[in-house]
Scaffold this motif. Structure first.
Motif, PDB file in Angstrom:
ATOM      1  N   ARG A  64       0.823  -1.225   0.000  1.00  0.00           N
ATOM      2  CA  ARG A  64       0.000   0.000   0.000  1.00  0.00           C
ATOM      3  C   ARG A  64       0.848   1.263   0.000  1.00  0.00           C
ATOM      4  O   ARG A  64       0.309   2.359  -0.171  1.00  0.00           O
ATOM      5  CB  ARG A  64      -0.912  -0.012   1.234  1.00  0.00           C
ATOM      6  N   GLU A  65       2.160   1.112   0.208  1.00  0.00           N
ATOM      7  CA  GLU A  65       3.062   2.264   0.289  1.00  0.00           C
ATOM      8  C   GLU A  65       3.792   2.444  -1.035  1.00  0.00           C
ATOM      9  O   GLU A  65       4.293   1.478  -1.610  1.00  0.00           O
ATOM     10  CB  GLU A  65       4.075   2.067   1.423  1.00  0.00           C
ATOM     11  N   ARG A  66       3.850   3.685  -1.520  1.00  0.00           N
ATOM     12  CA  ARG A  66       4.419   3.954  -2.841  1.00  0.00           C
ATOM     13  C   ARG A  66       5.835   4.513  -2.800  1.00  0.00           C
ATOM     14  O   ARG A  66       6.472   4.633  -3.845  1.00  0.00           O
ATOM     15  CB  ARG A  66       3.515   4.946  -3.599  1.00  0.00           C
ATOM     16  N   HIS A  67       6.341   4.841  -1.637  1.00  0.00           N
ATOM     17  CA  HIS A  67       7.667   5.473  -1.595  1.00  0.00           C
ATOM     18  C   HIS A  67       8.770   4.428  -1.742  1.00  0.00           C
ATOM     19  O   HIS A  67       8.562   3.231  -1.472  1.00  0.00           O
ATOM     20  CB  HIS A  67       7.833   6.269  -0.294  1.00  0.00           C
ATOM     21  N   PRO A  68       9.963   4.817  -2.184  1.00  0.00           N
ATOM     22  CA  PRO A  68      11.036   3.857  -2.506  1.00  0.00           C
ATOM     23  C   PRO A  68      11.438   2.962  -1.341  1.00  0.00           C
ATOM     24  O   PRO A  68      11.843   1.825  -1.551  1.00  0.00           O
ATOM     25  CB  PRO A  68      12.193   4.763  -2.944  1.00  0.00           C
ATOM     26  N   SER A  69      11.350   3.464  -0.117  1.00  0.00           N
ATOM     27  CA  SER A  69      11.761   2.653   1.028  1.00  0.00           C
ATOM     28  C   SER A  69      10.955   1.367   1.137  1.00  0.00           C
ATOM     29  O   SER A  69      11.457   0.346   1.605  1.00  0.00           O
ATOM     30  CB  SER A  69      11.623   3.457   2.324  1.00  0.00           C
ATOM     31  N   ALA A  70       9.702   1.401   0.714  1.00  0.00           N
ATOM     32  CA  ALA A  70       8.880   0.196   0.768  1.00  0.00           C
ATOM     33  C   ALA A  70       9.444  -0.888  -0.140  1.00  0.00           C
ATOM     34  O   ALA A  70       9.475  -2.071   0.211  1.00  0.00           O
ATOM     35  CB  ALA A  70       7.449   0.519   0.380  1.00  0.00           C
TER      36      ALA A  70
END
Length: 444
Positions: free
Chosen positions: A250-256
């Protein structure tokens, strides 16, 4: 019809196909086998297991039998007592796990019953991800890409603890409180690890909401609290990786994506061990000649200084003391301490892996053995043997203010702290020369 859940490395109610399978026709019984193998665990790990089982039994209203004995005998007896024609369990893929479930299946079949294996401790079961020609992957990045493309199921439904039916008391029942107390006394930790499923799931939610965005930048910093601390829960099966991946999706940022890649390493190592069971003790790639490794009293003294956090390299000593006191070590530091043992001190990786098996609460067989082979340069897609971590520059880069070192090695800047037991530059040069000599000898 009553089913039986054979609890293995899936000690949870949430997202548990084996438990829900056992309950598909109504009530079910549940059993865990406290085998001879577990009796050889370290006190800290067996104490944690006892607490995990205690909370699971508490969630189930007391309806989880924990019995001493070989898994095949325990499971067959429990199935007879429950009147269960079918026993449900998560499939294992380690060499020991495969042997155990094969024996249980044979014992149940001889008794006119069936072992039904469903799911595994992985998002994608070992052996499923293969190259187009059917061969297993030897390199991580294409494995990870194929693993993502293969995909995984959504989390399964949670089991119903209210419908679990207790087995009658048995002479081989384990006293979990006693096991935890004994482990604490024989192998103490600063404080126990979290063992309650609801709190672990809450910790996962908090990590996703608050810390995941910083994971890419902070995960290599032992002085920062930038990791998920989920390794123990994953090792004991209190959280399934599928549950974690559903949250990160559900998370779109690169860390995910970086965090998912770290989970993929866990699955890659399990896949390697599945295809190469000998990798639990044998190097997959040779590096040095047998005579090049330290042995005898010199090896014992070097290993003892490393184990006790007295090498004179502050980051290494901090990591080994963190391990001794907490049963856990930051992953970046695990790589540095392993590199020093294998490549500076030239002690075989198996000896370090054995110590981690005893000291880690989050011990996972495939992860531990193949991570050690990665650092040693002997595994699949391993760090090249000629890549030797400099423990001083690693400390400067990843613990720049020395907060981590000073927490675990308070005497670091005093006369009480030892000088380095070896000169890193000298040992690096010797090790690389030995490596080149070994290569030349193998190619001649």
């Amino acid at each position: 019809m009553t089913g039986l859940w054979w609890a293995r490395r899936d000690l949870r109610l949430a997202d548990n196909p084996a438990l829900t399978g056992a309950q598909e026709d109504g009530g079910a019984a549940a059993v865990f086998a406290w085998t001879d193998g577990i009796t050889r665990w370290s006190g800290r790990r067996s104490a944690h297991l006892a607490r995990v089982l205690w909370q699971l039994r508490d969630q189930a209203g007391g309806a989880l039998a924990v019995r001493r004995g070989a898994a095949d005998a325990v499971v067959a007896q429990a199935a007879r007592e429950a009147g269960a024609a079918v026993v449900w369990a998560a499939r294992e893929f380690t060499p020991a796990g495969i042997t155990e479930q094969d024996a249980a299946a044979a014992a149940l079949e001889a008794d006119g019953r069936e072992l039904r294996l469903i799911g595994s401790p992985y998002a994608v079961a070992p052996g499923r991800v293969r190259k187009a020609d059917g061969d297993p992957y030897k390199v991580f990045t294409p494995f990870r890409d194929a693993w993502r493309q293969h995909g995984w199921r959504s989390p399964a439904d949670a089991g119903d603890p209210a419908s679990l039916r207790p087995l009658a008391p048995h002479q081989d029942d384990i006293d979990l409180d006693q096991r935890a107390a004994h482990g604490d006394a024989s192998d103490p930790l600063v404080e126990p690890h979290e063992f309650r499923e609801d709190r672990l799931l809450a910790d996962l939610d908090a990590f996703i909401a608050d810390d995941l965005r910083r994971y890419r930048d902070d995960r290599d910093r032992p002085d920062l609290d930038g990791t998920s601390h989920l390794s123990t829960a994953l090792a004991f099966g209190q959280i399934h990786p599928r549950t974690v991946l559903a949250a990160t999706a559900r998370e779109r940022h690169p860390s995910a994506r970086v965090f998912e890649s770290e989970l993929a390493w866990r699955e890659f190592h399990a896949d390697v061990l599945f295809h190469h069971p000998g990798a639990r003790r044998e190097s997959l790639t040779p590096v040095l000649r047998e005579r090049d490794w330290l042995d005898g009293r010199d090896a014992d003294e070097a290993f003892t200084a490393w184990r006790d956090g007295l090498t004179g390299f502050p980051l290494v000593d901090a990591g080994m003391r963190q391990l001794a006191q907490t049963g856990w070590m930051h992953n970046r530091v695990r790589m540095v301490v392993a590199s020093l043992l294998v490549k500076d001190l030239r002690v075989p990786w198996q000896r370090g892996a054995d110590h981690f098996r005893r000291a880690l609460v989050d011990y996972d067989h495939a992860q531990n053995q193949l991570n050690w082979q990665w650092v040693a340069g002997t595994g699949r897609d391993a760090s090249p043997f000629f890549r030797i971590f400099n423990p001083m520059t690693q400390a400067d880069k990843f613990d720049p203010a020395r907060r981590y070192v000073e927490r675990w090695v308070p005497e670091v800047d005093t006369p009480a702290y030892p000088a380095p037991i070896v000169d890193h530059a000298t040992e690096r040069r010797i090790t690389l020369d030995l490596y080149q000599a070994a290569k030349a000898e193998r190619s001649s």
